[in-house]
Design an enzyme around this catalytic site. Sequence first.
Site, PDB file in Angstrom:
ATOM      1  N   HIS A  81       0.839  -1.210   0.000  1.00 45.88           N
ATOM      2  CA  HIS A  81       0.000   0.000   0.000  1.00 45.88           C
ATOM      3  C   HIS A  81       0.871   1.255   0.000  1.00 45.88           C
ATOM      4  O   HIS A  81       0.658   2.170  -0.803  1.00 45.88           O
ATOM      5  CB  HIS A  81      -0.899  -0.070   1.236  1.00 45.88           C
ATOM      6  CG  HIS A  81      -1.743   1.133   1.507  1.00 45.88           C
ATOM      7  ND1 HIS A  81      -3.116   1.131   1.338  1.00 45.88           N
ATOM      8  CD2 HIS A  81      -1.435   2.386   1.968  1.00 45.88           C
ATOM      9  CE1 HIS A  81      -3.606   2.321   1.672  1.00 45.88           C
ATOM     10  NE2 HIS A  81      -2.605   3.106   2.071  1.00 45.88           N
ATOM     11  N   GLU A  82       1.864   1.294   0.880  1.00 46.63           N
ATOM     12  CA  GLU A  82       2.692   2.506   0.966  1.00 46.63           C
ATOM     13  C   GLU A  82       3.547   2.690  -0.289  1.00 46.63           C
ATOM     14  O   GLU A  82       3.768   3.823  -0.723  1.00 46.63           O
ATOM     15  CB  GLU A  82       3.581   2.468   2.213  1.00 46.63           C
ATOM     16  CG  GLU A  82       2.828   2.449   3.541  1.00 46.63           C
ATOM     17  CD  GLU A  82       1.839   3.582   3.705  1.00 46.63           C
ATOM     18  OE1 GLU A  82       2.031   4.660   3.088  1.00 46.63           O
ATOM     19  OE2 GLU A  82       0.844   3.392   4.437  1.00 46.63           O
ATOM     20  N   HIS A 110       1.537   4.439  -2.784  1.00 45.48           N
ATOM     21  CA  HIS A 110       1.608   5.899  -2.587  1.00 45.48           C
ATOM     22  C   HIS A 110       2.922   6.454  -3.127  1.00 45.48           C
ATOM     23  O   HIS A 110       2.949   7.479  -3.808  1.00 45.48           O
ATOM     24  CB  HIS A 110       1.548   6.252  -1.095  1.00 45.48           C
ATOM     25  CG  HIS A 110       0.196   6.143  -0.456  1.00 45.48           C
ATOM     26  ND1 HIS A 110      -0.947   6.677  -1.010  1.00 45.48           N
ATOM     27  CD2 HIS A 110      -0.170   5.581   0.720  1.00 45.48           C
ATOM     28  CE1 HIS A 110      -1.965   6.440  -0.181  1.00 45.48           C
ATOM     29  NE2 HIS A 110      -1.521   5.785   0.863  1.00 45.48           N
TER      30      HIS A 110
HETATM   31 ZN   LIG Z   1      -2.488   5.061   2.537  1.00 43.41          ZN
END
Ligand SMILES: [Zn+2]
Length: 476
Positions: A242-243, A246
């Site tokens: 997830h990171e 980003h």
């Molecule tokens: Zn996030």
Amino acid sequence: MKLKSLFAGTLCVLATCPSYAQNLDREIEGPLHTVSGREFQTYTEYVDSGLVGIDPLRCISHKAVAGSFSGGADCTLGFTNPSSAYDPVEIIEINVVFHVLRSTSGTQGNITLAQLETQIDILNEDFQGLAGTPGANGFNSAIRFKLADTDPQGNAATGVTYHDNTSWFNDSGNYWSSTSWDATRYLNIYTNNASGSLGYITRFPQESGAGTAVDRVVALWSTVGRNAPYGFPYNQGRTVTHEVGHYLGLFHTFQSGCGSAVACYTTGDVICDTNPESGPEFGCAVGSQSCGSTDPIRNYMNYSYDTCMQNFTQEQSARMRCAIEHYRPLVGTVIPGGLGLPYCEVVSNSTGLDAVLDASGSSEVSMNDLQMEASDMPMNQFGYLLTSQTQGFVASPGTSSGNLCLGGTIGRYVGQVQNTGGTGTFDVPVDLTMIPLSPPVAVQVGETWNFQVWFRDQLITGPTSNFTNGYEIMFE
Ligand SMILES: [Zn+2]
């Protein structure tokens, strides 16, 4: 749904965007919730507490969609153009360095090299949708990760550094200024207590400061790798997935709430093939609807449980590849020369290596000079090429210790049995006018065919055969 509306606004990177936090404060009625016996009246208080993220907030990486098209690229903070220029036709490889920040005594926050390697595996499974893995249902972005094998000075390295400093373990102090590896060339992932969250980033690729020492991914140490010590529901390495999403320019699927369905490249998460969502999903409520369509519960950019998350989409892939090309050009190394894309999980053979299938010649049907090249196999073994228009996955079929990555009707080049010889390699010329099905067929322009090599491996105990990776080629 109260929880969704609570988080419907745009949140901030740590506590650096007070105006947004204040907007959220006005939405909260009564205590936000209780964590470790403490009640929080406002979102800001919760963020500032150091307990943010323990439950239920997954990630504290947030950025306002700028609503501007400035910057000249196809993936600014406010705009995505998922043009075919960003199709995954070449592999982009990213060198990763993990900085493991432990307590001064070294007793808290330790992660073994083997555990960190499983996190690299998970990134590859998830970003490439590798068949036979938990990431199999995702789109293959052809973004590949590896632990950096050289440090910024060019010295041989493991891609992991360890630092014992309780302040740093508590995510305090400017630890990055003395430990970061050239952030224009390496993805720096720090593990510590992540300020009480599961993880965050400090710079989207489009922001100023990207590529400087402050630019990093931070992950709660106990969520890193497979079967991580955090335990359910954040123990399958999807916090880092997830990171890194980003870090490569993706917003949350619920960014800015529902956004506008007709302007989906400039509102919401600036992606059209992720359905809009009014707020994050904290569990796995597959099928829920908050903006008139099915919520993207299984997307890695939601807040769902690790085991619930299953995919990036094609347009998220395009945005990430665009972000690398325009904003992190030195972080991603384009692996040149491929005619297609490798896919599928390989099981190492008796040499200790993963057998590799690659291609040379041309993917143009009219040229008809394709050659498939298999390497890293044991010596003096026989094998042959397989092909199918369908990808599939069968673990250890028959007496194999490897994975069959083809499905549907499979053609076998049994008339062209090869021997790996003294080099553990062989090449198989492919006649595109004569794919060995029954009856034989000719490859047509626009078709995609998948290839894999099966080979004997008599040096291993038990199963006596093995497979290379699968290799997908779209013919022109
Ligand atoms: Zn996030």
